[in-house]
Design a protein around this motif. Structure first.
Motif, PDB file in Angstrom:
ATOM      1  N   UNK A 129       0.832  -1.023   0.099  1.00  0.00           N
ATOM      2  CA  UNK A 129       0.095   0.035   0.018  1.00  0.00           C
ATOM      3  C   UNK A 129       0.893   1.091   0.026  1.00  0.00           C
ATOM      4  N   UNK A 130       0.293   2.176  -0.722  1.00  0.00           N
ATOM      5  CA  UNK A 130       1.164   3.489  -0.778  1.00  0.00           C
ATOM      6  C   UNK A 130       0.199   4.679  -0.597  1.00  0.00           C
ATOM      7  N   UNK A 131       0.895   5.718  -0.336  1.00  0.00           N
ATOM      8  CA  UNK A 131      -0.204   6.995  -0.295  1.00  0.00           C
ATOM      9  C   UNK A 131       0.439   8.107  -0.886  1.00  0.00           C
ATOM     10  N   UNK A 132      -0.262   8.862  -1.992  1.00  0.00           N
ATOM     11  CA  UNK A 132       0.294  10.001  -2.614  1.00  0.00           C
ATOM     12  C   UNK A 132       0.262  11.380  -1.471  1.00  0.00           C
ATOM     13  N   UNK A 133       0.970  12.431  -1.978  1.00  0.00           N
ATOM     14  CA  UNK A 133       1.086  13.490  -1.117  1.00  0.00           C
ATOM     15  C   UNK A 133      -0.518  14.035  -0.768  1.00  0.00           C
ATOM     16  N   UNK A 134      -1.348  13.898  -1.872  1.00  0.00           N
ATOM     17  CA  UNK A 134      -2.684  14.567  -1.608  1.00  0.00           C
ATOM     18  C   UNK A 134      -3.599  13.760  -0.816  1.00  0.00           C
ATOM     19  N   UNK A 135      -3.252  12.245  -0.790  1.00  0.00           N
ATOM     20  CA  UNK A 135      -3.966  11.343  -0.052  1.00  0.00           C
ATOM     21  C   UNK A 135      -3.562  11.667   1.646  1.00  0.00           C
ATOM     22  N   UNK A 136      -2.018  11.775   1.739  1.00  0.00           N
ATOM     23  CA  UNK A 136      -1.722  11.978   3.094  1.00  0.00           C
ATOM     24  C   UNK A 136      -2.217  13.265   3.606  1.00  0.00           C
ATOM     25  N   UNK A 173       1.870   3.866   6.846  1.00  0.00           N
ATOM     26  CA  UNK A 173       2.199   4.446   5.314  1.00  0.00           C
ATOM     27  C   UNK A 173       2.326   5.765   5.476  1.00  0.00           C
ATOM     28  N   UNK A 174       3.512   6.154   5.077  1.00  0.00           N
ATOM     29  CA  UNK A 174       3.610   7.838   5.068  1.00  0.00           C
ATOM     30  C   UNK A 174       3.558   8.180   6.483  1.00  0.00           C
ATOM     31  N   UNK A 175       3.957   7.474   7.517  1.00  0.00           N
ATOM     32  CA  UNK A 175       3.798   8.075   8.858  1.00  0.00           C
ATOM     33  C   UNK A 175       2.510   7.667   9.473  1.00  0.00           C
ATOM     34  N   UNK A 176       1.463   7.572   8.889  1.00  0.00           N
ATOM     35  CA  UNK A 176       0.223   7.253   9.342  1.00  0.00           C
ATOM     36  C   UNK A 176      -0.257   5.966   9.484  1.00  0.00           C
ATOM     37  N   UNK A 216      -6.305  -7.807   3.159  1.00  0.00           N
ATOM     38  CA  UNK A 216      -5.135  -7.384   3.201  1.00  0.00           C
ATOM     39  C   UNK A 216      -4.289  -7.333   1.824  1.00  0.00           C
ATOM     40  N   UNK A 217      -4.476  -8.491   1.246  1.00  0.00           N
ATOM     41  CA  UNK A 217      -4.152  -8.754  -0.107  1.00  0.00           C
ATOM     42  C   UNK A 217      -4.568  -8.000  -1.191  1.00  0.00           C
ATOM     43  N   UNK A 218      -5.934  -7.469  -1.129  1.00  0.00           N
ATOM     44  CA  UNK A 218      -6.615  -6.544  -1.949  1.00  0.00           C
ATOM     45  C   UNK A 218      -5.918  -5.020  -2.191  1.00  0.00           C
ATOM     46  N   UNK A 219      -5.224  -4.632  -1.260  1.00  0.00           N
ATOM     47  CA  UNK A 219      -4.781  -3.531  -0.750  1.00  0.00           C
ATOM     48  C   UNK A 219      -3.241  -3.525  -1.157  1.00  0.00           C
ATOM     49  N   UNK A 220      -2.749  -4.466  -1.421  1.00  0.00           N
ATOM     50  CA  UNK A 220      -1.174  -4.638  -1.756  1.00  0.00           C
ATOM     51  C   UNK A 220      -0.652  -3.280  -2.718  1.00  0.00           C
ATOM     52  N   UNK A 221      -1.335  -3.356  -3.866  1.00  0.00           N
ATOM     53  CA  UNK A 221      -1.037  -2.518  -4.896  1.00  0.00           C
ATOM     54  C   UNK A 221      -1.511  -1.291  -5.144  1.00  0.00           C
ATOM     55  N   UNK A 222      -2.354  -0.950  -4.137  1.00  0.00           N
ATOM     56  CA  UNK A 222      -3.310   0.244  -4.097  1.00  0.00           C
ATOM     57  C   UNK A 222      -2.359   1.512  -3.476  1.00  0.00           C
ATOM     58  N   UNK A 223      -2.952   2.454  -4.099  1.00  0.00           N
ATOM     59  CA  UNK A 223      -2.224   3.924  -3.843  1.00  0.00           C
ATOM     60  C   UNK A 223      -3.522   4.786  -3.041  1.00  0.00           C
ATOM     61  N   UNK A 224      -3.333   5.096  -1.744  1.00  0.00           N
ATOM     62  CA  UNK A 224      -4.293   6.067  -1.288  1.00  0.00           C
ATOM     63  C   UNK A 224      -4.253   7.495  -1.796  1.00  0.00           C
ATOM     64  N   UNK A 225      -5.488   8.014  -2.359  1.00  0.00           N
ATOM     65  CA  UNK A 225      -5.113   9.182  -3.073  1.00  0.00           C
ATOM     66  C   UNK A 225      -6.382   9.989  -2.621  1.00  0.00           C
ATOM     67  N   UNK A 266     -16.168  18.723  -3.381  1.00  0.00           N
ATOM     68  CA  UNK A 266     -15.935  18.042  -2.348  1.00  0.00           C
ATOM     69  C   UNK A 266     -14.685  17.052  -2.682  1.00  0.00           C
ATOM     70  N   UNK A 267     -13.598  17.148  -1.743  1.00  0.00           N
ATOM     71  CA  UNK A 267     -12.496  16.278  -1.692  1.00  0.00           C
ATOM     72  C   UNK A 267     -12.987  14.981  -0.740  1.00  0.00           C
ATOM     73  N   UNK A 268     -12.371  13.975  -1.499  1.00  0.00           N
ATOM     74  CA  UNK A 268     -12.591  12.617  -1.041  1.00  0.00           C
ATOM     75  C   UNK A 268     -11.431  11.625  -1.366  1.00  0.00           C
ATOM     76  N   UNK A 269     -11.645  10.696  -0.596  1.00  0.00           N
ATOM     77  CA  UNK A 269     -10.478   9.533  -0.770  1.00  0.00           C
ATOM     78  C   UNK A 269     -10.919   8.628  -1.920  1.00  0.00           C
ATOM     79  N   UNK A 270      -9.694   8.353  -2.614  1.00  0.00           N
ATOM     80  CA  UNK A 270      -9.686   7.540  -3.895  1.00  0.00           C
ATOM     81  C   UNK A 270      -8.544   6.413  -3.682  1.00  0.00           C
ATOM     82  N   UNK A 271      -8.923   5.205  -4.228  1.00  0.00           N
ATOM     83  CA  UNK A 271      -7.853   4.222  -4.080  1.00  0.00           C
ATOM     84  C   UNK A 271      -7.601   3.589  -5.421  1.00  0.00           C
TER      85      UNK A 271
END
Length: 93
Positions: free
Chosen positions: A1-8, A52-55, A64-73, A80-85
């Motif tokens: 799992x990763x996180x973009x700067x916008x997601x963080x 992930x990125x300190x969070x 868990x396996x479904x999120x392996x290659x996901x980026x939180x953005x 409206x600002x919202x969460x995107x995977x």
């Protein structure tokens, strides 16, 4: 799992208003298997905690396996600002 700067930035803002809570991903049983849900809540005892990125993020062990290659953005839609995977593919029949 990763996180973009916008997601963080988005997650940090949301968590600042939710004392003692974290971003938590959980499984939702469907006709075609386990799908994904997300909430701002306290982690459950059985959750896998990932940093992930300190969070700290709580993840239901069933997904868990479904999120392996996901980026939180985070993206804006209709003002409206919202969460995107990014990279998450919902299971469908």
């Amino acid at each position: 799992m990763k996180m973009s700067p916008e997601g963080k930035q988005f997650i940090e803002q949301v968590l600042a208003q939710a004392e003692g809570a974290t971003l938590r991903f959980y499984g939702v049983a469907g006709c075609c298997g386990m799908n994904l849900g997300a909430e701002i809540a306290k982690s459950k005892e059985e959750d896998v905690i990932q940093t992930v990125e300190g969070i700290e993020i709580a993840v239901d062990p069933q997904i868990v396996e479904q999120l392996t290659d996901v980026t939180i953005h985070a993206e804006e839609e209709n003002g409206e600002l919202g969460l995107v995977l990014l990279g998450y593919e919902q299971k469908s029949c």
